[in-house]
Design an enzyme around this catalytic site. Structure first.
Site, PDB file in Angstrom:
ATOM      1  N   VAL A  20       0.847  -1.195   0.000  1.00  0.00           N
ATOM      2  CA  VAL A  20       0.000   0.000   0.000  1.00  0.00           C
ATOM      3  C   VAL A  20       0.883   1.246   0.000  1.00  0.00           C
ATOM      4  O   VAL A  20       1.683   1.465   0.909  1.00  0.00           O
ATOM      5  CB  VAL A  20      -0.936   0.017   1.225  1.00  0.00           C
ATOM      6  CG1 VAL A  20      -1.821   1.261   1.187  1.00  0.00           C
ATOM      7  CG2 VAL A  20      -1.781  -1.248   1.269  1.00  0.00           C
ATOM      8  N   LYS A  21       0.712   2.048  -1.028  1.00  0.00           N
ATOM      9  CA  LYS A  21       1.503   3.271  -1.180  1.00  0.00           C
ATOM     10  C   LYS A  21       0.779   4.412  -0.470  1.00  0.00           C
ATOM     11  O   LYS A  21      -0.385   4.703  -0.753  1.00  0.00           O
ATOM     12  CB  LYS A  21       1.668   3.576  -2.666  1.00  0.00           C
ATOM     13  CG  LYS A  21       2.959   4.257  -3.054  1.00  0.00           C
ATOM     14  CD  LYS A  21       3.085   4.254  -4.568  1.00  0.00           C
ATOM     15  CE  LYS A  21       4.294   5.030  -5.023  1.00  0.00           C
ATOM     16  NZ  LYS A  21       4.308   5.130  -6.493  1.00  0.00           N
TER      17      LYS A  21
END
Length: 215
Positions: free
Chosen positions: A82-83
């Protein structure tokens, strides 16, 4: 230094993956929007091609929204990362997501202090942006060296992804500076392959072969 490809274009990913040089993919909302396809559809296809970390970015700007989106992204595939943007709300989200065993990549890093905070919040990866720092006359490679030094001194396991790479020189400089990973656009990966002397050498080999055996 490991290499990721920075794109959401499935054909580019397939081509470079077939060369055996990449082990991950990073995407962002701009790259996915450029493809004009559904986010989940694109990401699922990418996970079927590359068996390595695949970064998908949240859109929300508040911690609660980032956490909710992050959990959904993590459900897509075991390799999803997850960025999260480097903000106060982003750090809160990283703390929660990392405590749940969800891998995170804190993006838009422009200082060693930001990288340290992200690492302490639990980030799996931090992504300092080289090209954008160069645009304002800052020392982007010096930043990589500083983050590497801090992480080494304090035994921080967060991996450093050199991002916003714009040239083959960025790739080599990042590798020499100690970045763990470089996430490289398709165009730059292709540039890394080529060298004029390689082409000249091939032409000479072929010429010599023909002269010797095709008289």
């Amino acid at each position: 230094m490991k290499l990721f490809i920075d794109t959401a274009n499935v054909e580019e990913i397939k081509e470079v993956n077939d060369m055996g040089v990449i082990c991950g993919v990073t995407t962002n909302p701009s790259l996915v929007a450029k493809e004009g396809r559904d986010f989940n559809e694109v990401i699922r296809e990418i996970t079927s091609i590359v068996d390595g970390p695949i970064s998908g970015e949240v859109i929300a700007l508040d911690a609660e929204g980032m956490i909710k989106e992050g959990r959904e992204i993590a459900k897509i595939h075991k390799n999803m990362v997850v960025k999260i943007p480097m903000t106060e709300e982003g750090l809160k989200a990283v703390k929660v997501l990392s405590s749940e065993g969800i891998k995170t990549n804190v993006t838009l890093i422009f200082s060693a202090g930001q990288a340290l905070l992200a690492a302490r919040a639990g980030a799996t990866f931090v992504s300092p942006f080289l090209g954008r720092l160069d645009d304002i006359g800052a020392d982007s490679i010096g930043l990589i060296e500083s983050i590497v030094n801090i992480f080494d001194i304090h035994d921080i396991r967060t991996e450093i992804i050199a991002a916003s790479i714009r040239s083959p020189k960025h790739v080599i400089d990042s590798a020499e500076a100690g970045a763990h990973i470089g996430t490289v656009p398709y165009k730059v990966l292709k540039q890394l392959i080529k060298h004029p002397l390689t082409d000249i050498g091939i032409e000479r080999f072929m010429k010599d072969w023909k002269e010797a055996f095709n008289k």
